[in-house]
Design a protein around this motif. Structure first.
Motif, PDB file in Angstrom:
ATOM      1  N   TYR A 175      30.915  30.138  79.357  1.00 50.67           N
ATOM      2  CA  TYR A 175      29.472  30.189  79.732  1.00 50.67           C
ATOM      3  C   TYR A 175      29.799  31.518  80.947  1.00 50.67           C
ATOM      4  O   TYR A 175      29.031  32.385  81.129  1.00 50.67           O
ATOM      5  CB  TYR A 175      28.830  29.111  80.593  1.00 50.67           C
ATOM      6  N   TYR A 176      30.884  31.470  82.495  1.00 54.14           N
ATOM      7  CA  TYR A 176      31.111  32.185  82.416  1.00 54.14           C
ATOM      8  C   TYR A 176      31.179  33.702  81.949  1.00 54.14           C
ATOM      9  O   TYR A 176      30.771  34.773  82.556  1.00 54.14           O
ATOM     10  CB  TYR A 176      32.330  32.100  83.694  1.00 54.14           C
ATOM     11  N   LEU A 177      31.817  33.996  80.559  1.00 54.33           N
ATOM     12  CA  LEU A 177      31.809  35.014  80.504  1.00 54.33           C
ATOM     13  C   LEU A 177      30.824  35.664  79.879  1.00 54.33           C
ATOM     14  O   LEU A 177      30.014  36.742  79.851  1.00 54.33           O
ATOM     15  CB  LEU A 177      32.954  35.337  78.948  1.00 54.33           C
ATOM     16  N   SER A 198      24.758  25.434  83.938  1.00 49.95           N
ATOM     17  CA  SER A 198      25.235  26.263  83.468  1.00 49.95           C
ATOM     18  C   SER A 198      24.547  27.367  81.822  1.00 49.95           C
ATOM     19  O   SER A 198      24.592  28.428  81.723  1.00 49.95           O
ATOM     20  CB  SER A 198      26.487  26.659  83.064  1.00 49.95           C
ATOM     21  N   LYS A 199      23.660  26.704  81.513  1.00 49.81           N
ATOM     22  CA  LYS A 199      22.808  26.539  80.094  1.00 49.81           C
ATOM     23  C   LYS A 199      21.483  27.307  80.792  1.00 49.81           C
ATOM     24  O   LYS A 199      21.026  27.679  79.127  1.00 49.81           O
ATOM     25  CB  LYS A 199      22.482  25.525  79.528  1.00 49.81           C
ATOM     26  N   ALA A 200      21.193  27.430  81.716  1.00 50.62           N
ATOM     27  CA  ALA A 200      20.294  28.591  81.703  1.00 50.62           C
ATOM     28  C   ALA A 200      20.014  29.725  81.337  1.00 50.62           C
ATOM     29  O   ALA A 200      20.721  30.433  82.189  1.00 50.62           O
ATOM     30  CB  ALA A 200      19.385  27.977  83.118  1.00 50.62           C
ATOM     31  N   ASP A 220      27.730  23.953  88.198  1.00 49.98           N
ATOM     32  CA  ASP A 220      27.820  22.979  87.181  1.00 49.98           C
ATOM     33  C   ASP A 220      28.674  21.911  86.542  1.00 49.98           C
ATOM     34  O   ASP A 220      29.086  22.229  86.117  1.00 49.98           O
ATOM     35  CB  ASP A 220      26.903  23.052  86.405  1.00 49.98           C
ATOM     36  N   LYS A 221      29.121  20.638  87.460  1.00 53.94           N
ATOM     37  CA  LYS A 221      30.444  20.069  87.465  1.00 53.94           C
ATOM     38  C   LYS A 221      29.866  19.021  85.969  1.00 53.94           C
ATOM     39  O   LYS A 221      30.759  18.764  85.661  1.00 53.94           O
ATOM     40  CB  LYS A 221      30.348  19.199  88.510  1.00 53.94           C
ATOM     41  N   SER A 222      28.753  18.595  85.469  1.00 57.46           N
ATOM     42  CA  SER A 222      28.776  18.262  84.434  1.00 57.46           C
ATOM     43  C   SER A 222      28.691  19.137  82.759  1.00 57.46           C
ATOM     44  O   SER A 222      28.875  17.941  81.997  1.00 57.46           O
ATOM     45  CB  SER A 222      27.485  17.775  84.178  1.00 57.46           C
ATOM     46  N   VAL A 223      29.706  20.066  83.081  1.00 54.29           N
ATOM     47  CA  VAL A 223      29.783  20.989  82.096  1.00 54.29           C
ATOM     48  C   VAL A 223      31.529  20.729  81.543  1.00 54.29           C
ATOM     49  O   VAL A 223      31.661  20.692  82.885  1.00 54.29           O
ATOM     50  CB  VAL A 223      29.352  22.180  81.910  1.00 54.29           C
ATOM     51  N   ALA A 224      32.090  20.573  81.099  1.00 55.90           N
ATOM     52  CA  ALA A 224      33.083  20.362  80.608  1.00 55.90           C
ATOM     53  C   ALA A 224      33.559  21.899  80.951  1.00 55.90           C
ATOM     54  O   ALA A 224      33.608  22.634  81.202  1.00 55.90           O
ATOM     55  CB  ALA A 224      33.960  20.006  79.559  1.00 55.90           C
ATOM     56  N   VAL A 225      35.589  22.061  81.536  1.00 54.87           N
ATOM     57  CA  VAL A 225      36.038  23.233  82.333  1.00 54.87           C
ATOM     58  C   VAL A 225      35.817  24.536  81.378  1.00 54.87           C
ATOM     59  O   VAL A 225      35.585  25.022  81.189  1.00 54.87           O
ATOM     60  CB  VAL A 225      37.288  22.863  82.644  1.00 54.87           C
ATOM     61  N   HIS A 226      36.593  24.273  80.233  1.00 52.94           N
ATOM     62  CA  HIS A 226      36.558  25.421  78.761  1.00 52.94           C
ATOM     63  C   HIS A 226      34.951  25.730  78.471  1.00 52.94           C
ATOM     64  O   HIS A 226      35.270  26.736  78.111  1.00 52.94           O
ATOM     65  CB  HIS A 226      37.405  24.490  78.604  1.00 52.94           C
TER      66      HIS A 226
END
Length: 117
Positions: free
Chosen positions: A64-66, A7-9, A53-59
């Motif tokens: 990241y999604y937005l 998610s951070k890429a 990516d399940k290693s990142v918290a939902v919030h």
């Protein structure tokens, strides 16, 4: 390659932006869909890759999604605008109109104005 779907890429939104441009351009030219909304929906769908990516918290994934979805959309708009500029700059200016030359109209172009008024 492991980092590509994280998610951070930042490479992922860039590649997804190019894919969004291809999908949106095809849908707009073939089905006459509005480019701005089609591109937004496609970018939101491709932004869902963050949820892998399940290693990142939902919030954080929501943020990241937005951000990724809007980055994908911005890249897609930029690629489409650049493609339009290149396509339209190669048109001959001095040719008479197609009606005078008795030439059938050209098919719909791939790169189009997404924000028509």
């Amino acid at each position: 390659m492991d980092e590509f779907l994280k998610s951070k890429a930042m490479m992922t939104p860039g590649v997804a932006g190019a894919v969004t441009t291809m999908i949106t351009g095809t849908l707009v030219s073939q089905f006459g869909l509005p480019g701005n909304w089609t591109g937004l929906v496609v970018s939101l769908l491709l932004g869902l890759v963050v949820w892998i990516d399940k290693s990142v918290a939902v919030h954080h994934r929501i943020i990241y999604y937005l951000i990724n979805s809007m980055t994908i959309y911005a890249v897609a708009i930029g690629v489409n605008t650049a493609g339009m500029a290149i396509s339209y700059s190669s048109e001959p200016v001095s040719d008479p109109p197609a009606i005078e030359r008795n030439v059938p109209p050209e098919p719909e172009r791939f790169f189009q104005e997404w924000f028509r008024r």
